[in-house]
Scaffold this active site. Structure first.
Site, short mmCIF file in Angstrom:
data_model
loop_
_atom_site.label_atom_id
_atom_site.label_comp_id
_atom_site.label_asym_id
_atom_site.label_seq_id
_atom_site.Cartn_x
_atom_site.Cartn_y
_atom_site.Cartn_z
N GLU A 127 53.02 -33.53 0.41
CA GLU A 127 52.55 -33.20 1.69
C GLU A 127 51.42 -34.28 2.48
OE1 GLU A 127 50.82 -29.37 1.45
OE2 GLU A 127 52.76 -28.61 0.27
N PRO A 128 51.07 -33.77 3.80
CA PRO A 128 49.84 -34.56 4.05
C PRO A 128 48.27 -34.62 2.93
CG PRO A 128 51.06 -33.67 5.93
CD PRO A 128 51.47 -32.53 4.66
N GLN A 337 59.83 -67.58 -1.49
CA GLN A 337 58.99 -68.63 -2.35
C GLN A 337 60.47 -69.71 -1.47
OE1 GLN A 337 56.27 -69.01 -1.48
NE2 GLN A 337 54.95 -70.66 -1.65
N GLU A 364 57.94 -41.79 -5.96
CA GLU A 364 58.15 -40.77 -7.51
C GLU A 364 57.22 -41.28 -7.82
OE1 GLU A 364 62.10 -39.60 -8.14
OE2 GLU A 364 62.91 -39.93 -6.45
#
Length: 383
Positions: A127-128, A337, A364
């Site tokens: 969630e936020p 690189q 995750e």
């Protein structure tokens, strides 16, 4: 003791690698530029049986092992991370919760299309204001007269807004100190899929925020027992961490393959750059980290297939996820690189890999969360 996959696994690896190189590699740069998830490829992955690898035959799967799923995710991720995460999330976060905790009716309703690649499902946990602290969820679901009414929001949900998304399983508070999981069908009134995120990487992957505004679903859409949501998503994430590690191994292997090839072809001062110790030693270190990441990942997958205790699996999953994802991020730095200025150009795959890699250390379970879990597995009282 053996450190090799079975001949069946290696044969399967060749099948998926051929699919990825034939169906994905020629088009992936354009899909990435267009931020386009090709649903025809998702369906083709279903036709190949990739979504049903760990699913019983009665739902259309092949009843295979978790190791096979990791092989498939690794090979797709070796070519493109977005396609790899579409499979990983489609199985680990879409199919797995329903397969593991669903009723017979829920399984027969949702799994056949998900397994066949005719549909995708999401898992609404983050969630936020509740990421690593997923237990702090603010989404609520109230049961009255046989109906759950859901209000809240979810963030960063994969496979949640495609034209073939059939449902999203969401976690919600259903009482004091109680979190439950509920299946919400796509198109349900009050279920709003927000516009797709403008992401640093994973441009092909479908990722949205979700809003629930008096969203009503039947009582029987509860997944498993009421109040078991917290336990459910912890178990789901353990499996997912192994799968993310496999995705990271694929990326690191892709970087190594591309860098070795380029180091043989690119000449400076009259010889290939691979003749320079600065390049050769960096790629030697990369080869070591790829090998170590793969061994940790497939050890964890083997522990799951062998049915080892949950605590042992959790520790192995966190170790694999932590090492493989950080190795993948390092692999992209080395690869860009080695490619020099070309590594900064989007026409070369290593530039896409560089953008795609960082989320592996976050999704995750962040690297910090993995270190916390590993420390707890050692018996340390870390907060």
């Amino acid at each position: 003791m053996t450190f090799e996959l079975s001949s069946d696994h290696e044969t399967f690896r060749k099948v998926v690698r051929d699919f990825a190189e034939r169906e994905v590699a020629p088009h992936v740069a354009q899909w990435d530029r267009d931020h386009h998830l090709p649903l025809e490829v998702v369906r083709a992955m279903g036709d190949l049986g990739l979504f049903g690898l760990v699913v019983p035959e009665e739902y259309g799967g092949s009843a295979g092992d978790f190791t096979s799923l990791c092989v498939a995710i690794e090979e797709l991720g070796r070519v493109d991370q977005s396609i790899g995460i579409t499979l990983e999330a489609g199985v680990g976060l879409g199919i797995n919760p329903i397969l593991t905790y669903g009723t017979d009716e829920q399984k027969h309703t949702w799994l056949p299309d998900l397994v066949a690649g005719r549909a995708l499902a999401g898992f609404g946990l983050t969630e936020p204001e509740a990421g690593s602290d997923a237990g702090a969820t603010k989404t609520r679901a109230v049961l009255a007269d046989g109906t759950w009414t859901i209000n809240g929001a979810k963030a960063f949900i994969t496979n949640s807004g495609t034209d073939m998304t059939s449902c999203v399983t969401v976690t919600a508070k259903t009482g004091d100190n109680e979190i439950s999981s509920i299946i919400v069908p796509s198109g349900t009134e009050g279920f709003v899929v927000e516009p797709a995120y403008d992401k640093l990487g994973w441009h092909i992957s479908d990722t949205h925020g979700l809003t629930f505004d008096d969203c009503r679903v039947p009582e029987e859409n509860l997944l498993g027992r009421r109040g078991d949501g917290f336990r459910q998503f912890l178990a789901v994430l353990d499996d997912g961490r192994i799968a993310i590690a496999a995705l990271a191994v694929g990326l690191a292997q892709g970087c190594l393959d591309l860098s070795v090839k380029y180091s043989k072809e690119r000449h400076t001062f009259g010889s290939p750059i691979g003749a320079r110790q600065g390049v050769a030693f960096a790629l030697s270190d990369l080869a070591v980290s790829v090998e170590a990441a793969r061994l940790l990942t497939y050890k964890a997958a083997w522990l799951k297939d062998a049915g080892r205790p949950a605590a042992q699996l959790k520790q192995a999953a966190s170790i694999a996820k932590l090492y493989a994802t950080e190795a993948a991020v390092t692999a992209t730095r080395i690869a860009t690189q080695v490619f020099g200025g070309n590594g900064f150009m989007e026409e070369f795959p290593v530039a896409r890999f560089y953008r795609d890699a960082k989320i592996l250390e976050i999704g995750e379970g962040t690297s910090e969360v993995q270190r916390m879990l590993i420390a707890r597995g050692l018996g340390l009282p870390v907060q």
